[in-house]
Design a protein around this motif. Structure first.
Motif, PDB file in Angstrom:
ATOM      1  N   MET A   1       0.820  -1.159   0.025  1.00  0.00           N
ATOM      2  CA  MET A   1      -0.002   0.163   0.113  1.00  0.00           C
ATOM      3  C   MET A   1       0.871   1.226   0.022  1.00  0.00           C
ATOM      4  O   MET A   1       1.734   1.323   0.795  1.00  0.00           O
ATOM      5  N   ALA A   2       0.582   2.409  -0.737  1.00  0.00           N
ATOM      6  CA  ALA A   2       1.346   3.408  -1.135  1.00  0.00           C
ATOM      7  C   ALA A   2       1.158   4.244   0.259  1.00  0.00           C
ATOM      8  O   ALA A   2       0.165   4.688   0.725  1.00  0.00           O
ATOM      9  N   ASP A   3       2.212   4.706   1.008  1.00  0.00           N
ATOM     10  CA  ASP A   3       2.383   5.440   2.045  1.00  0.00           C
ATOM     11  C   ASP A   3       3.206   6.667   1.999  1.00  0.00           C
ATOM     12  O   ASP A   3       3.195   7.420   2.798  1.00  0.00           O
ATOM     13  N   GLY A   4       3.481   6.955   0.818  1.00  0.00           N
ATOM     14  CA  GLY A   4       4.558   7.920   0.374  1.00  0.00           C
ATOM     15  C   GLY A   4       5.774   8.008   0.878  1.00  0.00           C
ATOM     16  O   GLY A   4       6.293   7.149   1.340  1.00  0.00           O
ATOM     17  N   LEU A   5       6.474   9.036   0.825  1.00  0.00           N
ATOM     18  CA  LEU A   5       7.802   9.358   0.970  1.00  0.00           C
ATOM     19  C   LEU A   5       8.107  10.007   2.288  1.00  0.00           C
ATOM     20  O   LEU A   5       7.651  10.977   2.611  1.00  0.00           O
ATOM     21  N   HIS A   6       8.862   9.273   3.442  1.00  0.00           N
ATOM     22  CA  HIS A   6       9.095   9.983   4.465  1.00  0.00           C
ATOM     23  C   HIS A   6      10.569  10.190   4.751  1.00  0.00           C
ATOM     24  O   HIS A   6      11.429   9.563   4.317  1.00  0.00           O
ATOM     25  N   LEU A   7      10.798  11.646   5.039  1.00  0.00           N
ATOM     26  CA  LEU A   7      12.053  12.089   5.574  1.00  0.00           C
ATOM     27  C   LEU A   7      12.267  11.942   6.945  1.00  0.00           C
ATOM     28  O   LEU A   7      11.884  12.969   7.792  1.00  0.00           O
ATOM     29  N   ARG A  64      12.280   6.716   3.653  1.00  0.00           N
ATOM     30  CA  ARG A  64      11.401   5.501   3.775  1.00  0.00           C
ATOM     31  C   ARG A  64      10.324   5.903   2.627  1.00  0.00           C
ATOM     32  O   ARG A  64       9.924   7.027   2.514  1.00  0.00           O
ATOM     33  N   LEU A  65      10.216   4.652   1.732  1.00  0.00           N
ATOM     34  CA  LEU A  65       9.270   5.063   0.563  1.00  0.00           C
ATOM     35  C   LEU A  65       8.538   4.158   0.552  1.00  0.00           C
ATOM     36  O   LEU A  65       8.840   2.792   0.560  1.00  0.00           O
ATOM     37  N   ASP A  66       6.977   4.153   0.819  1.00  0.00           N
ATOM     38  CA  ASP A  66       6.104   3.030   0.802  1.00  0.00           C
ATOM     39  C   ASP A  66       6.585   2.118   1.685  1.00  0.00           C
ATOM     40  O   ASP A  66       6.298   0.724   1.525  1.00  0.00           O
ATOM     41  N   GLY A  67       6.823   2.401   2.902  1.00  0.00           N
ATOM     42  CA  GLY A  67       7.188   1.494   3.990  1.00  0.00           C
ATOM     43  C   GLY A  67       8.645   0.645   3.553  1.00  0.00           C
ATOM     44  O   GLY A  67       9.218   0.210   4.748  1.00  0.00           O
ATOM     45  N   ARG A  68       9.378   1.175   2.701  1.00  0.00           N
ATOM     46  CA  ARG A  68      10.839   0.458   2.411  1.00  0.00           C
ATOM     47  C   ARG A  68      11.940   1.514   2.834  1.00  0.00           C
ATOM     48  O   ARG A  68      11.817   2.664   2.347  1.00  0.00           O
TER      49      ARG A  68
END
Length: 219
Positions: A1-7, A64-68
């Motif tokens: 599931m797309a979660d976006g980009l986390h900085l 982190r991008l979509d949990g990765r």
């Protein structure tokens, strides 16, 4: 599931001086604008995101991008698309050759069909055999965008991507990039010094270059 980009709690420094401190999330289809004058460290942040930060810098935090977690991955494993202020089209390849450069797998006919569909999407149907040198600035920008999108990135990074275009082309190209990102649900981090870019993005803004390098949060 797309979660976006986390900085996540990103801090970048050099010679014991903190240059950047950011904690932010970019939702799918959203544009986060990073603003500030030249030399403040905007492109340094993009280098950290892409995994190309020079060893002279010290950096902490996670991307982190979509949990990765991308932080420890080499650049080619991050699947981030980036557009620069120069379109960087390959002069020895045709327009179709530029678009097909990043395509892998499938049949030759399938790759040709993808290139033709990309040209049609940006209103340049039939331009495949053209020399990139014969294109206008706006046309070159559209080809650079589609070449990046054909590689199927999971997020977009824009490094002053519109600064070399005149006003009319800038507005049209900017609208195309933002509309495409929203339609495909791609989070975008845009580095710019132009308030008009941030206004058009209609997303959160982080301003770098304050006298006090405090942690920056989107406004």
């Amino acid at each position: 599931m797309a979660d976006g980009l986390h900085l996540d709690d990103i801090t970048i420094g050099k010679d014991d001086e903190t240059l950047i401190a950011i904690d932010a999330r970019v939702a799918p289809g959203q544009v986060l604008s990073i603003m500030g004058p030249s030399g403040v460290g905007k492109s340094t942040l993009l280098a950290f995101l892409t995994g190309t930060l020079p060893p002279a810098f010290d950096a902490t935090g996670h991307v982190r991008l979509d949990g990765r977690d991308l932080t420890g991955l080499p650049p080619e494993k991050r699947n981030l698309g980036i557009l620069f202020q120069d379109d960087l089209l390959f002069p020895h390849l045709s327009v179709a050759g530029n678009l097909g450069f990043g395509l892998r797998g499938g049949s030759r006919a399938g790759r040709h069909a993808q290139v033709a569909a990309a040209l049609d999407e940006v209103g340049l149907a039939g331009f495949g055999p053209r020399d990139p040198a014969t294109l206008s600035g706006g046309q070159r920008a559209r080809i650079a965008l589609m070449r990046m999108l054909l590689a199927r990135p999971d997020a977009l990074l824009l490094d002053e991507a519109f600064s070399r275009l005149d006003s009319a082309r800038r507005q049209a190209t900017r609208r195309m990039v933002f509309d495409t990102a929203r339609a495909r649900g791609l989070p975008v981090v845009m580095v710019t010094h132009d308030p008009a870019d941030a206004e058009a993005a209609q997303g959160p803004v982080i301003r770098l270059g304050d006298a006090d390098p405090l942690r920056s949060n989107p406004t």
